[in-house]
Design an enzyme around this catalytic site. Structure first.
Site, short mmCIF file in Angstrom:
data_model
loop_
_atom_site.label_atom_id
_atom_site.label_comp_id
_atom_site.label_asym_id
_atom_site.label_seq_id
_atom_site.Cartn_x
_atom_site.Cartn_y
_atom_site.Cartn_z
CB VAL A 1 -1.26 -0.01 1.29
CG1 VAL A 1 -1.88 -1.19 1.02
CG2 VAL A 1 -0.18 0.01 2.48
CG LEU B 1 6.00 5.34 2.71
CD1 LEU B 1 6.96 6.47 2.88
CD2 LEU B 1 6.07 4.74 4.05
CG HIS B 2 -1.10 5.22 1.30
ND1 HIS B 2 -1.40 6.66 1.04
CD2 HIS B 2 -0.32 4.90 0.27
CE1 HIS B 2 -0.85 6.95 -0.04
NE2 HIS B 2 -0.12 5.91 -0.77
CB ALA B 3 -3.15 3.50 6.78
N PRO C 1 1.69 1.83 7.65
CG PRO C 1 2.14 0.37 5.51
CD PRO C 1 1.09 1.02 6.39
#
Length: 88
Positions: free
Chosen positions: A12, A14-16, A18
């Site tokens: 995914v 660098l979202h949420a 991570p």
């Protein structure tokens, strides 16, 4: 200024989660670190909103930079973190 170019391993990007894991590690560093993606200005790696704003996707390259005592070690640690799957 020392830098590292890293492919982001998390599917995914660098979202949420991570991004939160990365920002927490960057915030713990003894010196400021920036992160950039091609076509975008470098931002503070300590800011979750700035990191999310880069819209880094899985497999994309980012450039990490730091300056000061221990910069090489900090960059190595953060680069290693980004090469892991931080999703779960």
């Amino acid at each position: 200024m020392p830098q590292r170019i890293v492919n982001v391993a998390s599917r995914v990007g660098l979202h949420a989660r991570p991004a939160a894991v990365f920002v927490k590690a960057a915030s713990a560093a003894a010196l400021p670190v920036t992160i950039a993606k091609e076509g975008k200005e470098p931002v503070s790696a300590r800011s979750i909103l700035a990191v999310l704003g880069l819209d880094v996707r899985g497999g994309e390259e980012v450039v990490l930079e730091a300056d000061g005592d221990g910069a090489e070690n900090v960059l190595e640690d953060l680069a290693r973190l980004l090469t892991e799957d931080l999703e779960g």
